[in-house]
Design a protein around this motif. Structure first.
Motif, PDB file in Angstrom:
ATOM      1  N   TYR A   9      79.839  42.475  83.456  1.00  0.00           N
ATOM      2  CA  TYR A   9      79.373  43.797  83.868  1.00  0.00           C
ATOM      3  C   TYR A   9      80.455  44.484  84.691  1.00  0.00           C
ATOM      4  O   TYR A   9      81.153  43.841  85.483  1.00  0.00           O
ATOM      5  CB  TYR A   9      78.097  43.678  84.709  1.00  0.00           C
ATOM      6  N   PRO A  11      80.219  47.704  86.959  1.00  0.00           N
ATOM      7  CA  PRO A  11      79.555  48.868  87.557  1.00  0.00           C
ATOM      8  C   PRO A  11      80.576  49.898  88.036  1.00  0.00           C
ATOM      9  O   PRO A  11      81.733  49.567  88.331  1.00  0.00           O
ATOM     10  CB  PRO A  11      78.781  48.261  88.734  1.00  0.00           C
ATOM     11  N   THR A  13      79.686  52.343  90.575  1.00  0.00           N
ATOM     12  CA  THR A  13      79.395  52.781  91.942  1.00  0.00           C
ATOM     13  C   THR A  13      78.957  51.586  92.788  1.00  0.00           C
ATOM     14  O   THR A  13      78.527  50.547  92.260  1.00  0.00           O
ATOM     15  CB  THR A  13      78.281  53.838  91.974  1.00  0.00           C
ATOM     16  N   GLN A  15      76.284  51.425  94.708  1.00  0.00           N
ATOM     17  CA  GLN A  15      74.853  51.206  94.569  1.00  0.00           C
ATOM     18  C   GLN A  15      74.530  50.486  93.268  1.00  0.00           C
ATOM     19  O   GLN A  15      73.663  49.599  93.238  1.00  0.00           O
ATOM     20  CB  GLN A  15      74.094  52.538  94.637  1.00  0.00           C
ATOM     21  N   GLU A  16      75.240  50.846  92.207  1.00  0.00           N
ATOM     22  CA  GLU A  16      75.022  50.162  90.932  1.00  0.00           C
ATOM     23  C   GLU A  16      75.375  48.684  91.047  1.00  0.00           C
ATOM     24  O   GLU A  16      74.671  47.824  90.508  1.00  0.00           O
ATOM     25  CB  GLU A  16      75.870  50.822  89.841  1.00  0.00           C
ATOM     26  N   GLU A  19      72.541  46.897  93.071  1.00  0.00           N
ATOM     27  CA  GLU A  19      71.314  46.760  92.278  1.00  0.00           C
ATOM     28  C   GLU A  19      71.498  45.775  91.138  1.00  0.00           C
ATOM     29  O   GLU A  19      70.584  44.998  90.810  1.00  0.00           O
ATOM     30  CB  GLU A  19      70.904  48.135  91.742  1.00  0.00           C
ATOM     31  N   LEU A  20      72.685  45.763  90.546  1.00  0.00           N
ATOM     32  CA  LEU A  20      72.964  44.831  89.456  1.00  0.00           C
ATOM     33  C   LEU A  20      72.943  43.391  89.947  1.00  0.00           C
ATOM     34  O   LEU A  20      72.369  42.509  89.290  1.00  0.00           O
ATOM     35  CB  LEU A  20      74.328  45.163  88.842  1.00  0.00           C
TER      36      LEU A  20
END
Length: 277
Positions: A9, A11, A13, A15-16, A19-20
């Motif tokens: 993965y 991301p 950002t 925040q991403e 959350e991920l």
């Protein structure tokens, strides 16, 4: 090649990324934070690291900053050691980081990766411990700024799902007179016996050490002993040796007795370099 498969993965950002991590952890994937990849590759090949999901954070802007302005230097945690060396925003850090591994490896090893690594050397944390740097962390509960000396106790004590984003250092430490040396047993690029870093701030010496114990450290007791100018250099070094944390490492790189012999000489050298600055 790694002996296991994983999902990848990337991301975009902060925040991403947070959350991920939470999502993957809740699904039992044992997510691994990837910035340079050297630790995963090295430990994964010998069955000391495993993950089903890699979160590559290198593309997130906040992790990549070199910002010198106002009263602080701010460095992102995914900056490679070679980028730090090329930019040279903090000479003590540059000199300390420039002797980690070899040039090819330093193009992959990152500041955050080295500080958070499982290997016990983690030399790049030493300048930040000396400078009372502040670390920006983000996690499930949002962002927080914490003094590194509060959160680094033998290792950087992050909660699950937290990311080291940036490290901020006051300019006065960047300009301070410094001394840093890495001693190896014999090879120019072999594992170190001891790395020592020191600065003189307002007439007082601060010192931090890697390779002596199974963790890097800064010791106020050692500093008090070395700054006791009412005693001879030899007495100050003896006093500093007497208050070192334990245990002293004993491995194929060198015995505990030899490490203490090397450290004694390094303490004398740093006093010669910084005591009268």
């Amino acid at each position: 090649m790694l002996p296991f498969d994983f999902d990848y993965y990337r991301p975009e950002t902060l925040q991403e990324a947070v959350e991920l991590f939470q999502y993957l952890d809740q699904h039992g994937k044992q997510p691994f934070i990837f910035s340079g990849g050297t630790e995963l590759i090295t430990l994964g090949r010998i069955d000391l690291a495993f993950t089903e999901a890699v979160i590559d954070i290198k593309d997130i802007a906040e992790f990549n900053v070199i910002q010198l302005g106002g009263e602080h230097l701010v460095l992102g945690s995914t900056l490679s050691l070679s980028k730090v060396e090329e930019a040279n925003p903090f000479p003590l850090l540059t000199k300390t980081a420039s002797e980690v591994a070899d040039h090819t490896a330093r193009e992959k090893i990152t500041l955050g990766g080295n500080i958070c690594a499982r290997i016990f050397y983690r030399e790049t944390v030493l300048p930040f411990l000396l400078a009372d740097s502040q670390v920006l962390i983000i996690g499930p509960n949002g962002k927080k700024i914490v003094p590194i000396n509060d959160i680094f106790q033998e290792e950087l004590r992050l909660e699950k799902g937290e990311f080291l984003v940036q490290i901020a250092t006051e300019n006065r430490f960047i300009r301070a007179p410094f001394y840093t040396v890495k001693r190896r047993q014999q090879w120019e690029t072999g594992y170190p016996l001891i790395t020592i870093a020191a600065v003189n701030i307002e007439g007082r010496i601060r010192v931090a050490i890697s390779g002596l114990c199974p963790f890097p450290f800064r010791s106020i007791g050692v500093e008090e002993a070395l700054n006791n100018r009412g005693q001879s250099w030899e007495a100050r070094v003896d006093a500093a040796i007497s208050v070192l944390p334990q245990p002293i490492l004993e491995d194929v790189e060198g015995s505990s007795e030899y490490r203490l012999f090397v450290l004694r000489n390094l303490f004398s050298d740093l006093l010669a370099a910084l005591d009268r600055v």
